[in-house]
Motif scaffolding. Structure first.
Motif, mmCIF file in Angstrom:
data_model
loop_
_atom_site.group_PDB
_atom_site.id
_atom_site.type_symbol
_atom_site.label_atom_id
_atom_site.label_comp_id
_atom_site.label_asym_id
_atom_site.label_seq_id
_atom_site.Cartn_x
_atom_site.Cartn_y
_atom_site.Cartn_z
ATOM 1 N N ARG A 35 0.896 -1.226 -0.015
ATOM 2 C CA ARG A 35 -0.182 -0.056 -0.104
ATOM 3 C C ARG A 35 0.781 1.384 -0.098
ATOM 4 O O ARG A 35 0.354 2.384 -0.022
ATOM 5 N N TYR A 36 2.003 1.323 -0.122
ATOM 6 C CA TYR A 36 2.956 2.155 -0.306
ATOM 7 C C TYR A 36 4.210 2.310 -1.182
ATOM 8 O O TYR A 36 4.399 1.217 -1.743
ATOM 9 N N PHE A 37 4.608 3.258 -1.547
ATOM 10 C CA PHE A 37 5.662 3.398 -2.559
ATOM 11 C C PHE A 37 7.066 3.207 -1.647
ATOM 12 O O PHE A 37 6.868 3.442 -0.496
ATOM 13 N N PRO A 38 8.052 2.711 -2.218
ATOM 14 C CA PRO A 38 9.355 2.800 -1.531
ATOM 15 C C PRO A 38 9.849 3.850 -0.507
ATOM 16 O O PRO A 38 10.490 3.574 0.444
ATOM 17 N N ASP A 39 9.540 5.136 -1.080
ATOM 18 C CA ASP A 39 9.744 6.186 -0.138
ATOM 19 C C ASP A 39 8.757 6.542 1.033
ATOM 20 O O ASP A 39 8.762 7.299 1.775
ATOM 21 N N GLY A 40 7.841 5.453 1.008
ATOM 22 C CA GLY A 40 6.669 5.617 2.109
ATOM 23 C C GLY A 40 5.655 6.522 1.840
ATOM 24 O O GLY A 40 4.537 6.379 2.550
ATOM 25 N N GLU A 41 5.342 7.024 0.642
ATOM 26 C CA GLU A 41 4.232 7.521 0.136
ATOM 27 C C GLU A 41 2.898 6.602 0.009
ATOM 28 O O GLU A 41 3.282 5.471 -0.406
ATOM 29 N N ILE A 42 1.788 7.001 0.286
ATOM 30 C CA ILE A 42 0.384 6.189 0.129
ATOM 31 C C ILE A 42 0.367 5.948 -1.389
ATOM 32 O O ILE A 42 0.306 6.879 -2.199
ATOM 33 N N TYR A 43 0.131 4.500 -1.578
ATOM 34 C CA TYR A 43 -0.328 4.159 -3.016
ATOM 35 C C TYR A 43 -1.969 4.081 -3.003
ATOM 36 O O TYR A 43 -2.509 3.495 -1.909
ATOM 37 N N VAL A 44 -2.639 4.680 -3.909
ATOM 38 C CA VAL A 44 -4.053 4.397 -3.750
ATOM 39 C C VAL A 44 -4.559 4.151 -5.071
ATOM 40 O O VAL A 44 -4.225 4.928 -6.078
ATOM 41 N N ARG A 45 -5.659 3.110 -5.290
ATOM 42 C CA ARG A 45 -5.972 2.847 -6.546
ATOM 43 C C ARG A 45 -7.363 1.960 -6.508
ATOM 44 O O ARG A 45 -7.447 1.431 -5.760
ATOM 45 N N LEU A 46 -8.309 2.695 -7.179
ATOM 46 C CA LEU A 46 -9.674 2.307 -7.155
ATOM 47 C C LEU A 46 -9.953 1.675 -8.593
ATOM 48 O O LEU A 46 -10.493 2.701 -9.525
ATOM 49 N N ALA A 47 -9.948 0.416 -8.844
ATOM 50 C CA ALA A 47 -9.976 -0.129 -10.356
ATOM 51 C C ALA A 47 -11.573 -0.105 -10.506
ATOM 52 O O ALA A 47 -12.152 0.185 -11.617
ATOM 53 N N ALA A 48 -12.338 -0.032 -9.386
ATOM 54 C CA ALA A 48 -14.052 0.088 -9.584
ATOM 55 C C ALA A 48 -14.360 1.429 -10.001
ATOM 56 O O ALA A 48 -15.514 1.561 -10.215
ATOM 57 N N ALA A 49 -13.288 2.219 -10.042
ATOM 58 C CA ALA A 49 -14.006 3.829 -10.302
ATOM 59 C C ALA A 49 -14.305 3.786 -11.582
ATOM 60 O O ALA A 49 -15.429 5.036 -11.819
ATOM 61 N N THR A 50 -14.077 3.131 -12.481
ATOM 62 C CA THR A 50 -14.505 3.223 -13.967
ATOM 63 C C THR A 50 -16.328 2.786 -14.082
ATOM 64 O O THR A 50 -16.844 3.240 -14.974
ATOM 65 N N ARG A 51 -16.524 2.306 -12.708
ATOM 66 C CA ARG A 51 -18.250 1.972 -12.798
ATOM 67 C C ARG A 51 -18.919 3.079 -11.796
ATOM 68 O O ARG A 51 -20.116 2.764 -11.739
ATOM 69 N N LEU A 52 -18.137 3.973 -11.580
ATOM 70 C CA LEU A 52 -19.167 4.911 -10.448
ATOM 71 C C LEU A 52 -19.537 6.121 -11.068
ATOM 72 O O LEU A 52 -20.138 6.825 -10.209
ATOM 73 N N LYS A 53 -19.467 6.428 -12.320
ATOM 74 C CA LYS A 53 -20.022 7.619 -12.927
ATOM 75 C C LYS A 53 -21.296 7.713 -12.553
ATOM 76 O O LYS A 53 -22.204 7.020 -12.747
ATOM 77 N N GLY A 54 -21.792 8.730 -11.929
ATOM 78 C CA GLY A 54 -23.340 9.181 -11.655
ATOM 79 C C GLY A 54 -23.835 8.293 -10.383
ATOM 80 O O GLY A 54 -24.943 8.300 -10.312
ATOM 81 N N LYS A 55 -23.022 7.634 -9.736
ATOM 82 C CA LYS A 55 -23.479 6.545 -8.658
ATOM 83 C C LYS A 55 -23.374 7.243 -7.386
ATOM 84 O O LYS A 55 -22.336 8.101 -7.139
ATOM 85 N N ARG A 56 -24.231 6.701 -6.418
ATOM 86 C CA ARG A 56 -24.128 7.239 -4.984
ATOM 87 C C ARG A 56 -22.934 6.501 -4.328
ATOM 88 O O ARG A 56 -22.767 5.256 -4.473
ATOM 89 N N VAL A 57 -21.855 7.253 -3.994
ATOM 90 C CA VAL A 57 -20.565 6.545 -3.182
ATOM 91 C C VAL A 57 -20.434 7.121 -1.913
ATOM 92 O O VAL A 57 -20.378 8.419 -1.793
ATOM 93 N N ILE A 58 -20.328 6.160 -0.958
ATOM 94 C CA ILE A 58 -20.134 6.583 0.291
ATOM 95 C C ILE A 58 -18.771 6.180 0.839
ATOM 96 O O ILE A 58 -18.405 4.692 0.713
ATOM 97 N N VAL A 59 -17.691 6.965 1.146
ATOM 98 C CA VAL A 59 -16.335 6.589 1.737
ATOM 99 C C VAL A 59 -16.471 6.473 2.992
ATOM 100 O O VAL A 59 -16.647 7.558 3.763
#
Length: 290
Positions: A35-59
């Protein structure tokens, strides 16, 4: 409807997956399974984001145990959703980070809680923010924003009554607790961002003598407030003292309180091994009725 969990809320995934009204999504790891890059920075990926246009999303996000790192992940997630035109975007904080920095005491400080809320709404376009037992609930500034305050206190109280009986006396440790819950309590005054004073609750002494007292508080950080509350109750001749706490912020504080109190009831808004009350049904009820 889609529910996306940040990594700090990932411990709720199993329970939330039992509900069929929404799809639960967890962020993907990188190609190395991290979940991190080698320098400690956060890696975030939401592959499902392609299905979320116009959809209700609760984080769903928990602001602890790593508040700073967690906020970076949350903002990256919201940027992805904003870019993909998810609509509406809502955020459910099981625990709100920087929530205790909700007032300016001295020159050069800022209201960090309000600033975070403002940024989520103004920049990321968040339409609704749900917060479980926010430290700043009841403050005047909250009326300016689309905030919905949720409480785990009723569930905590019911649990305590089942084990200790219906005659448990519920108290708040300070005026802030009374503001948030409506439950009366001890005389505690915050002098500044770091110091507090607590006095005896003289009018309450006859009420609580030889009784079981349950202190209802939003969080355990260092445990100092609940430690002093315990001592005041003992002076008043209380039989048993139990703690009903929503957020276990610091492990050291939880350990400190467990050594003194007869029982500590703690929800899993933050992923702690001592948590003994699950709040996923509360999350489900709230997002299903809004």
């Amino acid at each position: 409807m889609f529910v996306i969990l940040t990594s700090q809320a990932g411990h709720l995934a199993k329970s939330l997956n039992t509900y069929k009204k929404f799809e639960v999504i967890l962020p993907e790891l990188n190609k190395d399974g991290k979940r991190y890059f080698p320098d400690g920075e956060i890696y975030v990926r939401l592959a499902a984001a392609t299905r979320l246009k116009g959809k209700r999303v609760i984080v769903v996000h928990s602001g602890a145990p790593k508040p700073n790192e967690g906020l970076v992940e949350l903002e990256l997630m919201l940027q992805i959703l904003r870019d993909r035109k998810a609509q509406p975007i809502e955020v459910f904080f099981t625990y709100f980070p920087y929530g205790m920095q909700d007032k300016v005491f001295d020159v050069g400080e800022t209201n960090a809680a309000e600033n975070l809320v403002k940024k989520l709404v103004a920049y990321y376009g968040v339409k609704k923010i749900y917060i479980i037992d926010a430290h700043f609930a009841g403050k005047s500034w909250v009326k300016k924003y689309p905030l919905s305050f949720v409480s785990a206190v009723p569930s905590l109280k019911q649990t305590a009554k089942r084990e200790f009986g219906q005659d448990v006396v519920f108290l708040s440790p300070d005026k802030g607790g009374k503001r948030r819950t409506g439950i009366t309590g001890m005389k505690k005054k915050r002098k500044n961002s770091y110091e507090i004073e607590m006095g005896s609750a003289d009018p309450l002494k006859e009420l609580i003598k030889n009784r079981t007292v349950a202190v209802v508080d939003d969080l355990i950080e260092t445990g100092g407030t609940l430690d002093r509350f315990y001592d005041e109750c003992k002076k008043a001749g209380v039989k048993d003292i139990v703690a009903l706490v929503t957020h276990g912020v610091l492990q050291s504080g939880i350990s400190r309180i467990k050594k003194k109190y007869t029982k500590v009831y703690l929800t899993n808004t933050i992923n702690r091994k001592e948590a003994n009350l699950d709040i996923t049904n509360l999350i489900f009820q709230v997002i299903s009725t809004h």
